[in-house]
Design an enzyme around this catalytic site. Sequence first.
Site, PDB file in Angstrom:
ATOM      1  N   GLU A 182      -2.433   0.518  13.493  1.00  9.82           N
ATOM      2  CA  GLU A 182      -3.579   0.881  12.684  1.00  9.82           C
ATOM      3  C   GLU A 182      -4.827   0.355  13.265  1.00  9.82           C
ATOM      4  O   GLU A 182      -5.886   1.173  13.530  1.00  9.82           O
ATOM      5  CB  GLU A 182      -3.633   0.001  11.305  1.00  9.82           C
ATOM      6  CG  GLU A 182      -4.830   0.217  10.555  1.00  9.82           C
ATOM      7  CD  GLU A 182      -4.477  -0.358   9.112  1.00  9.82           C
ATOM      8  OE1 GLU A 182      -5.314  -0.104   8.212  1.00  9.82           O
ATOM      9  OE2 GLU A 182      -3.848  -1.549   9.247  1.00  9.82           O
ATOM     10  N   GLU A 218       0.886  -1.454  -0.107  1.00  9.01           N
ATOM     11  CA  GLU A 218       0.000  -0.055  -0.234  1.00  9.01           C
ATOM     12  C   GLU A 218       0.890   1.158  -0.102  1.00  9.01           C
ATOM     13  O   GLU A 218       1.176   2.030  -0.974  1.00  9.01           O
ATOM     14  CB  GLU A 218      -0.990  -0.056   1.209  1.00  9.01           C
ATOM     15  CG  GLU A 218      -2.345   0.910   1.044  1.00  9.01           C
ATOM     16  CD  GLU A 218      -3.126   0.559   2.093  1.00  9.01           C
ATOM     17  OE1 GLU A 218      -4.219   1.181   2.263  1.00  9.01           O
ATOM     18  OE2 GLU A 218      -3.008  -0.700   2.546  1.00  9.01           O
TER      19      GLU A 218
END
Length: 872
Positions: A723, A451
Site C-alpha cells: 500500500e 476493511e
Amino acid sequence: MALEIYGLTCEYMQNPIGIDELHPRLSYKLRSDEPGSRQTARRLEVSLSEDFSSLCADSGYTETDETLFVEPELKLSPATRYFYRFTVRDNLGREAVSEPAFFETGLLGTAWRAKWITRPEENAGDDVVPRYMRAFRLAKAPVKARLYITACGVYRAQLNGQYVAPDLMAPGYTSYNKHQQYQTYDVTELLVAGKNELSAIVGPGWFTGNLIGKNRRNIYGDRTALLCRLDMTFEDGHTRRILSDEKFTWAESEVLYSQIYHGEDIDARRRNLPKHPVALLDRGYDMLVGQQVQPVRPIEEIEPIALITTPKGERVLDFGQNMVGYVRVRAKAAPGREIRLRHFEVLDKDGNAYFENYRTARAVASYITSGGEDTFEALLTFYGFRYVCIDAFPGEPELSNFTGVVIHSELPETNTFSCSHPLLNQLQHNILWGQKGNFVDLPTDCPQRDERLGWTGDAQVFASTALQNMQSGAFFTKWFCDLRADQTEAGAVPFIIPNSMIKQNASNAWSDCVTIIPMDIFLAYGDKRILRDNYPAMKKWIGYMKAWGDDPYTFNGHFQFGDWLGMDGDSSTCNGGTSTDLIANAFYAYSTRLTAETAEILGLSGDAKKYRRLYERVRAAFRRDFVTPGGRLAAGPRNQTAFILAIWFDLVDGKALEHCKKELVASLRLSGNHLTTGFVGTPYLCHTFSAIGEEEKAFGLLLQETFPSWLFSVRMGATTMWEHWDGIRPDGSFWSATMNSYNHYAYGSIGNWMYRHIGGIGLRKDSPAYKVFDIAPAVGGGGLTEASIRFESIRGTICCDWTLDEGTARLQVSIPANTEANFIPYRCADFGGITILQNGKTFAAAGACTRLPSGEYEIAYPVLPTEENAKK
C-alpha cells in the site's frame, strides 16, 4: 490447412448456468495455420439439443469479420439449456465448425414461490451459525435437478452431505437490498432414490457481519436468511419441487462464530444438535438476479516452506507467499483439544509476528477436535496472510499438518510476462498475486485488515492492468451493477462500492471510475454494452460536478483524497502535495472527455457535441486557474503528479505544455531519479515519460531499486504489492500500524506500461479489442536484453519474444487469425536493415511502421544504442 474456432463464451463465461440476461452475447476466437486468415462470414445456430437436430435460432451466413458479442435472435425460456455453435468461413476458402457450447437460463423473473427462512427472533442476535435442513424421499433419482439458492449472509449448501459446488462466499458481496445474486447448481448426480437431505449453513458475511472497523454490523439487515428452490425432473416427465418454507428446520452448526474480519471458530464435536422450527423473513425478490460472474473458488494450494520459532518463542508457519484464502489443518487428537491460528503478513525487524496492521481484525481460526482424524477449513470467511502463528495445537505441529488454500474469483489468467531482469519478474509476480488476493468477488483495496472493501480509486488505477492479467469482463460488469445502484440521486459516486459506509462522500479519481473503467473495458474487450449500461451514470456524475459551486466549469472546494499517499506532501497527511483542486478539475475534464467519447461510440451525436463543448470549457477553466500567464503550471517543483495530469489528460498545449515537460523531467533530478507520486499520478507516470519522448527516464524509474520505487519492496522481500512505498523502511521499521497493507494492488498499475513498452503489445484506441494492435517493444530499454509476453486477448493469442544480441534485435511474434498488427521498430539504426520472415518466408519490405497480417513472424533489425547500452 486448419481453421479452428475455440474459446466460446457467453457473457465472458464458459458454459454458464443460471444466467438471467435476456439478451446473452456469444463470442469466440479463431486459430489458423495459414497466415493472413480473415473471417468473411459467420453462422450461429442455437438448439435445445446438443446434436442440433432442432434449431430454435439460425442466423444463416452473415458477411462479417466480427467474432465478439453476437446476440442470437430468440426469446429465452426460464430454466432452459441452450446449445450453440458457430460456423466460420475465411478469405482462404476454408470453413470451420465449432464444438458445441451452452448457456442455461435462470428463473428469468418467474416466481420463486419459496420463502425466506431464518431463525426465530429470540435467537437472531447471537453469533451461532445456523444450519437449515429439509429431509425428503424420492421414489427414483431424477434425470435433471437444479438448485436455485441465495442467502442474506454467506452460505455453503449440501445435498446428502456433499457440497453442491466448490463455490465460496456465495452469493457474493453486492448492494443487497437493491441487487443480489442467486446461484444455480446442477445437482442431478447428488440425488438418490430413497432418503435425501438438503441443508445449508448461513453466516453473517457482509450482510449482517462486522464491516468498517470494530463495531459496525447489520448494514444490510439484522437477520441472516436462506432462500432456495430445488427443481427435479424425472424420467417419466413428472416434476417435483422442494421450496424453503416452514417445512425446513434449523439447528446450531459446528460453526460457533464466523466473521469476515475476525475469522471462524469451529467445534467438530457439534453434530446432530436439536432441531427447531424456522421463522419466515418478510423480504422481497425484485432485487434477485442470476449469477453474473465466475464464482469464488479454491484455485491452488501452497505448502508451507518453514516452521520457525521467533525470538519471542512464537511458533510460526511461513508459506513463502502473501496469499488470500485459508489454511487447511489436519490433526488427530483427543476430543476437545484446541487448534488456534493467527494470521499475519510480515515479521517485524526482530523476526517476531506482527499483527498491528490488521487493526481490529482478529483474523483467527479456532478449531476444536472431534477425537478422530479431523480436517479443518474455513467455511464462510477468508484470510489475507503469509504467516500463521500457531497459538495452540495438540502435540508438536509439523509442516505436513498444514496446507495453504488460495481462493479468488475463478477468472482465467490471460497474461504471462518475463524479461532479463529478475527483480522485474518478481514485480510481475507481485502484481498478479495482488490481483488474485483482491479479486475475491469484487475489487477490494486489501484482503486482510478490517476493511476489504470495493474502493473505487484502487480499482480505477489498476483496471487496465487487471484486464490484461485476467479475463475480468464479467467481474467488473457485476460490480458496476452495484455502482449504479449506490450512486446518489444527485449523481455522486461513492468511493466504496457497494456503499457500506452509507454516508460516504465522492472524490475525484475515485468516483471517476464510472467513466474510466467502462472505457478501459470497451478498449480491451470491444464491449459496447458496458458503455451503454453505464452511460446514464457517467452523465449523472458529470452533472454532479457541473452543479457543484458557482462556476459550472470548475469543481473546487469538494472533499478530495488528493494524490493519496504521494511522497511530496506533508508527512502528517496522506493526501500528497498536489493541489486537490487541481486534481479535481483535471479529472472533471478527463471524465467529461470520456463521456463525450462514449456518446460518440454509442452513436449519440447530440450528446457527443454537448459533452465536447463542456470538455473544452472545463479545459479552458483549468488553464485559466492553474496555468500562469507565463505558461507555467501552478505546482511545486517536485510535484510530479500535477505535471503528469496536465500532460496525460491533454489539458495544456503550446508553451505551457513545453514547460510541463521540462519541469517533469527536472523533478526527477530534484528527487534523485525517484518518483514522488501517489495513487493518482503513479498509473500515468511512466506512460507520460514515454509519451514525451523520455523512454529511458521511464525505464530509470521502473528499475530504481532504492526507496521510493517499485523494486524497493521487491528487494525487501515483497511477494505482493504494498500500500505504501515505505510499508517497511530500509531499517526494518514500519510506516504505520493504522494503514499499512502488504497486499494492495494500486501501484501494480505499472503492469500496463510494462506489457506495452517492454512486452511490446500496444492496444489502440482506434481499434478496440486488439482487432489491430501495435507490436512495438522498447528493445534494449533500461539495459534489458530480452523479454517475453504471451497474452490471450479476447480475439486470440498474441505473443512477442525479443532478444538484443550485439546490437541486433530479434523478435518472434504471433498474431492471431482475423487480426493485424503494426510493427514499429524501436531505435532502428537502419530501416533498410529490417528483415521479416512470415511463417518462414520473406515478407514485404519493412519501414518505420509495417502492417502485419495474422501469422508467425521472425524479425531482425539493427538497434541504435540507448543511453544505458552506450554506458555498457
